[in-house]
Motif scaffolding. Structure first.
Motif, mmCIF file in Angstrom:
data_model
loop_
_atom_site.group_PDB
_atom_site.id
_atom_site.type_symbol
_atom_site.label_atom_id
_atom_site.label_comp_id
_atom_site.label_asym_id
_atom_site.label_seq_id
_atom_site.Cartn_x
_atom_site.Cartn_y
_atom_site.Cartn_z
ATOM 1 N N HIS A 109 0.875 -1.175 0.000
ATOM 2 C CA HIS A 109 0.000 0.000 0.000
ATOM 3 C C HIS A 109 0.908 1.220 0.000
ATOM 4 C CE1 HIS A 109 -2.522 3.189 1.868
ATOM 5 N NE2 HIS A 109 -3.310 2.752 0.926
ATOM 6 N N LEU A 110 0.837 2.016 -1.060
ATOM 7 C CA LEU A 110 1.637 3.232 -1.166
ATOM 8 C C LEU A 110 0.789 4.396 -0.685
ATOM 9 C CD1 LEU A 110 4.244 4.656 -2.098
ATOM 10 C CD2 LEU A 110 3.151 4.943 -4.322
ATOM 11 N N ASN A 111 1.276 5.089 0.332
ATOM 12 C CA ASN A 111 0.563 6.239 0.874
ATOM 13 C C ASN A 111 1.425 7.473 0.651
ATOM 14 O OD1 ASN A 111 -1.304 7.805 2.174
ATOM 15 N ND2 ASN A 111 -0.593 7.285 4.226
ATOM 16 N N VAL A 112 0.971 8.361 -0.228
ATOM 17 C CA VAL A 112 1.688 9.606 -0.480
ATOM 18 C C VAL A 112 1.262 10.590 0.599
ATOM 19 C CG1 VAL A 112 2.116 11.459 -2.115
ATOM 20 C CG2 VAL A 112 1.792 9.134 -2.946
ATOM 21 N N GLU A 113 2.232 11.074 1.371
ATOM 22 C CA GLU A 113 1.934 11.976 2.488
ATOM 23 C C GLU A 113 1.199 13.213 1.989
ATOM 24 O OE1 GLU A 113 5.642 12.707 4.458
ATOM 25 O OE2 GLU A 113 5.875 10.614 5.008
#
Length: 177
Positions: A109-113
């Motif tokens: 899961h890629l979470n872009v801040e």
């Protein structure tokens, strides 16, 4: 016959504009097909890139992928580098291996801040949407059931009237008495 095994799951946090590298363990070692997918619109898996072996060049599934993504592999890992991360890159990524009739998946899961949706928000929205679809389906099926019951009752009444009329035509004496 296809066997699926989810072996790894991880979350990667990254700042917009930076580079992000997604990794998964190379279970194929040398043979087997490795593919990176991304979930689009919460329902469709979209191919990013594929490699047929750790020594082969990657195939990018669309023309934009090669500009944005870089896939590489060695004997221990398969990686997908996103060159400049954007908020729209947030989401689920799958690294999949096809080995002798079986599929093994690794999930990242890629979470872009700073992106406006967290993983929990996506889950909650998906659940709410599923609940609405279930409710709509129930209403449609309920309405269809009522309609069909009315049609059956109408046909039964019509059939009885026809049987009564046919019976009276065959026995006109009973009417006169």
């Amino acid at each position: 016959w296809i066997s699926v095994s989810a072996s790894e799951s991880q979350t990667l946090e990254v700042q917009p504009g930076k580079e992000a590298t997604l990794l998964c363990t190379n279970v194929s070692k040398s043979t087997g097909v490795a593919t990176w997918f991304r979930v689009v619109n919460r329902s469709k898996a979209s191919c990013i890139s594929t490699m047929t072996s750790s020594a082969s060049n990657p195939f990018y599934c669309d023309v934009f992928s090669k500009k944005t993504f870089e896939m590489s592999s060695n004997t221990s890992t398969v990686s997908l580098k996103i060159k400049r991360v954007d908020f729209s890159d947030s989401g689920l990524y799958f690294c999949g291996f096809y080995l002798e009739g079986g599929t093994i998946l690794s999930v990242t899961h890629l979470n872009v801040e700073g992106s406006d949706e967290s993983h929990e928000d996506v889950d909650r929205k998906s659940k709410t949407e599923c609940d609405r679809i279930t409710m709509l389906t129930s209403v449609i099926l309920g309405g269809l059931t009522v309609f069909l019951v009315m049609v059956v009752v109408g046909l039964v009444v019509k059939n009885r009237k026809l049987q009564t009329a046919a019976s009276e035509e065959q026995n006109p004496q009973q009417r006169e008495v």
